[in-house]
Design a protein around this motif. Sequence first.
Motif, PDB file in Angstrom:
ATOM      1  N   ILE A  20       1.107  -1.768   0.182  1.00 27.93           N
ATOM      2  CA  ILE A  20       0.063   0.016  -0.092  1.00 27.93           C
ATOM      3  C   ILE A  20       0.999   1.793   0.482  1.00 27.93           C
ATOM      4  CG2 ILE A  20      -2.055   1.164   0.857  1.00 27.93           C
ATOM      5  CD1 ILE A  20      -2.510  -1.572   2.576  1.00 27.93           C
ATOM      6  N   VAL A  21       0.265   1.730  -1.138  1.00 24.23           N
ATOM      7  CA  VAL A  21       1.836   3.441  -1.569  1.00 24.23           C
ATOM      8  C   VAL A  21       0.732   4.486  -0.312  1.00 24.23           C
ATOM      9  CG1 VAL A  21       3.093   2.462  -2.718  1.00 24.23           C
ATOM     10  CG2 VAL A  21       1.115   3.432  -3.255  1.00 24.23           C
ATOM     11  N   LYS A  22       1.771   5.593  -0.249  1.00 25.61           N
ATOM     12  CA  LYS A  22       1.247   6.990  -0.088  1.00 25.61           C
ATOM     13  C   LYS A  22       0.230   7.422  -0.807  1.00 25.61           C
ATOM     14  CE  LYS A  22       3.423   7.787   4.280  1.00 25.61           C
ATOM     15  NZ  LYS A  22       4.106   9.028   5.172  1.00 25.61           N
ATOM     16  N   LEU A  23      -1.103   8.511  -0.545  1.00 20.40           N
ATOM     17  CA  LEU A  23      -1.198   8.930  -2.212  1.00 20.40           C
ATOM     18  C   LEU A  23      -1.804  10.386  -2.119  1.00 20.40           C
ATOM     19  CD1 LEU A  23      -2.119   7.310  -4.490  1.00 20.40           C
ATOM     20  CD2 LEU A  23      -4.858   7.551  -4.130  1.00 20.40           C
ATOM     21  N   ASP A  24      -1.263  11.405  -3.284  1.00 22.24           N
ATOM     22  CA  ASP A  24      -2.096  12.502  -2.689  1.00 22.24           C
ATOM     23  C   ASP A  24      -3.938  13.049  -2.917  1.00 22.24           C
ATOM     24  OD1 ASP A  24      -2.056  14.899  -3.673  1.00 22.24           O
ATOM     25  OD2 ASP A  24      -0.657  15.422  -3.111  1.00 22.24           O
ATOM     26  N   ALA A  25      -3.777  13.543  -1.979  1.00 25.48           N
ATOM     27  CA  ALA A  25      -5.709  12.888  -1.721  1.00 25.48           C
ATOM     28  C   ALA A  25      -5.907  14.174  -2.866  1.00 25.48           C
ATOM     29  CB  ALA A  25      -6.234  13.763  -0.304  1.00 25.48           C
ATOM     30  N   SER A  40      -4.563  15.041  -6.074  1.00 26.83           N
ATOM     31  CA  SER A  40      -4.088  14.863  -7.293  1.00 26.83           C
ATOM     32  C   SER A  40      -4.846  13.235  -7.338  1.00 26.83           C
ATOM     33  CB  SER A  40      -2.278  15.115  -7.567  1.00 26.83           C
ATOM     34  OG  SER A  40      -2.073  14.195  -7.460  1.00 26.83           O
ATOM     35  N   GLY A  41      -5.106  12.246  -6.886  1.00 26.37           N
ATOM     36  CA  GLY A  41      -4.452  10.794  -6.954  1.00 26.37           C
ATOM     37  C   GLY A  41      -3.208  10.582  -6.614  1.00 26.37           C
ATOM     38  N   VAL A  82     -11.233   0.150   2.247  1.00 24.47           N
ATOM     39  CA  VAL A  82     -11.470   0.968   2.528  1.00 24.47           C
ATOM     40  C   VAL A  82     -12.900   2.470   1.160  1.00 24.47           C
ATOM     41  CG1 VAL A  82     -10.976   4.030   2.760  1.00 24.47           C
ATOM     42  CG2 VAL A  82      -9.149   1.933   3.845  1.00 24.47           C
ATOM     43  N   ASP A  83     -12.010   2.532  -0.169  1.00 25.92           N
ATOM     44  CA  ASP A  83     -12.732   3.228  -0.957  1.00 25.92           C
ATOM     45  C   ASP A  83     -11.745   2.292  -2.217  1.00 25.92           C
ATOM     46  OD1 ASP A  83     -15.102   4.349  -2.127  1.00 25.92           O
ATOM     47  OD2 ASP A  83     -14.826   6.374  -0.881  1.00 25.92           O
ATOM     48  N   ARG A  84     -12.832   3.889  -3.411  1.00 26.03           N
ATOM     49  CA  ARG A  84     -12.436   3.618  -4.825  1.00 26.03           C
ATOM     50  C   ARG A  84     -11.783   4.991  -4.809  1.00 26.03           C
ATOM     51  NH1 ARG A  84     -11.227  -0.069  -7.932  1.00 26.03           N
ATOM     52  NH2 ARG A  84     -11.498   0.596  -9.513  1.00 26.03           N
ATOM     53  N   VAL A  85     -10.101   4.547  -5.378  1.00 26.19           N
ATOM     54  CA  VAL A  85      -9.641   5.816  -5.511  1.00 26.19           C
ATOM     55  C   VAL A  85     -10.695   6.500  -7.382  1.00 26.19           C
ATOM     56  CG1 VAL A  85      -7.361   6.999  -6.603  1.00 26.19           C
ATOM     57  CG2 VAL A  85      -7.074   4.954  -5.198  1.00 26.19           C
ATOM     58  N   GLY A  86     -10.078   7.862  -7.231  1.00 24.14           N
ATOM     59  CA  GLY A  86     -10.631   8.532  -8.979  1.00 24.14           C
ATOM     60  C   GLY A  86     -12.566   8.556  -8.927  1.00 24.14           C
ATOM     61  N   ASN A 141     -14.188  20.272 -10.323  1.00 24.80           N
ATOM     62  CA  ASN A 141     -14.064  20.155  -8.692  1.00 24.80           C
ATOM     63  C   ASN A 141     -15.124  19.315  -8.160  1.00 24.80           C
ATOM     64  OD1 ASN A 141     -13.317  20.752  -6.047  1.00 24.80           O
ATOM     65  ND2 ASN A 141     -12.847  22.345  -6.486  1.00 24.80           N
ATOM     66  N   LYS A 142     -15.226  18.050  -7.415  1.00 20.29           N
ATOM     67  CA  LYS A 142     -16.179  17.425  -7.269  1.00 20.29           C
ATOM     68  C   LYS A 142     -16.507  17.625  -4.821  1.00 20.29           C
ATOM     69  CE  LYS A 142     -16.359  14.567 -10.903  1.00 20.29           C
ATOM     70  NZ  LYS A 142     -17.062  13.285 -11.602  1.00 20.29           N
TER      71      LYS A 142
END
Length: 606
Positions: free
Chosen positions: A380-385, A387-388, A465-469, A560-561
């Motif tokens: 599991i890698v860290k992700l920028d919330a 930019s994804g 947890v959830d889906r990215v994007g 921008n959602k």
Amino acid sequence: MEAGVIQRATGSGAPRRRPSVAKTWLKAIELISQIEAEPHRLFADVVEDWAQRQPGRPALLSDGQSFTYGELAARANRYARWALSLGIRTGRTVCLLMPNRPDYLACWLGISRVGGTVALINTRLVGPSLAHCIDLARADHIILAAECGDAFETACPHLDRVPPTWGLGVGGAGADLDAALAAADTRPLSSAERGHVTIDGRALLIFTSGTTGLPKAANVSHRRILSWGGWFAGLTDASVDDRLYDCLPLHHSVGGVAAPCSMLRAGGSVVIAEKFSATNFWDDIARFDCTVFQYIGELCRYLLKAPPSGPRARHRLRLAVGNGLRGDIWEAFAGQFAIPHILEFYAATDGNFSLFNVEGKPGAIGRIPPLLAHRFPASIVKLDADSGSPVRGEDGLCIACAHGEIGEAVGRIGTADRGGGPFEGYTDPAETEKKVLRDVFAEGDAWFRTGDLMLCDEQGYFHFVDRVGDTFRWKGENVATSEVNDAIRDCCPGVLDASTYGVAIPGADGRAGMVALVVDQEFDFRIFAEHLARRLPVYSHPVFVRFCRALDATESFKQNKQRLIREGFDPSVVADPLFLRDPATGDYCPINRAVYARIVEGAVRF
């Protein structure tokens, strides 16, 4: 075999005791290790072997059609010879549009055995969405069950070309496939007929929406089919005495491949329901004397909420296996329905690793035994919330998440003996490359991006947890917001702009679709609903609608959602008009505080 003969003579007594965790892993490893030893042995050969050993034992059962092992092998051979008569070999593709029934498996087993690829098409698709999948598969032929004829007609105007169509059933469109199959030989194929198909050849195309855009066609080799069948047969401790209840769509990798192949690998039986029904579920479990059933999380929640019906706890179930069972209902589900053990797992049609919660820890999707880390190379890698994108350190490499920290799950690409799992990609090389993350933990390495947010706890268990994007999951399906946006904007009267996103509903699995619309005086909800019915499957229709004066956009002109997602459908937070799609009628009705309260309390059933 007569559909009514569904009880077996041994259908009494308590479920057998489940073996230890170590023994189930050893059994699975033993089955998997056999794959490499015989590179020309396909899954159809597994079925053929059982047909020789136990020709009269039920293989596939349903209310409308059932096959013994002998009948299943014979039916698959008919499909194989029909394919050969048309020159369908390696490099040729057949699209399959057929509802859940035993013949579905016989079809792809036979065609893929001689080298053809079978594209499993979602029978709920219509119009441009259906046409997109058929075009993406580059279909040479289409097998069309009579029940799917109307949906196919809506797609024809949008197809790049209409391939030759073969109809099954009374009133089916195209050439008469029933007659062609009836004339085909049922005997085992000769070596010349089989050709040189190996386990590395492509057997299936299974569609997945990924994290953005329209569905992608994921390549599925014979090796992966054998692997899925072996892992699940071993970890579920499947045997010839088992019957698995499968009410999931057969065009999905779990319902159509992993679930049935686990039982067929062990010589057991699979009960195929046309679709899931909370009302009929427990009656079917008892009537077919099932010992195992396959689930997705939403299915379990529906069963918990359904009014009492059928025998419920009066069954011989020993195991439920599936994915998406949330921790908050896990123990209630197992207790209320007297299910001895639950095997939760994580896998993706296009992915290169799986996780298995063999121990049955509530809420976890699996853990990797240390001795098998080379077979399940996950991290599991860290992700920028915002930019994804993965966060990288000063050395340019990705950063692994600590225990309890949420990030994107990735799987190392390689081979089992070289610290990785194969990523077979999609029909589109560009889409394949988008899913590859390079220079992750070392220069030159490559990892598959799952698009799933996870965390790993102190005990080594992974939790979804959830889906990215922009993709969200609803009713067991991945919904691409771009596809919904395109359908709404394309000639829908009165719509000036649209932004689709997923919102959480208390007590419901996944995220429900919500769309923020900018409209003018021409907009009409009735026309809006009719337009969507022609363009999208029901699970993609927005559950909530919000009218906005304008939609926010980023500096790069992307929608921008985040504010829309945070505000959701709460009228005490949102001043804009809000609407709810009535689950019964499909009409959109205003949301006031009273309606919102009913939704939050669970009084509105979705």
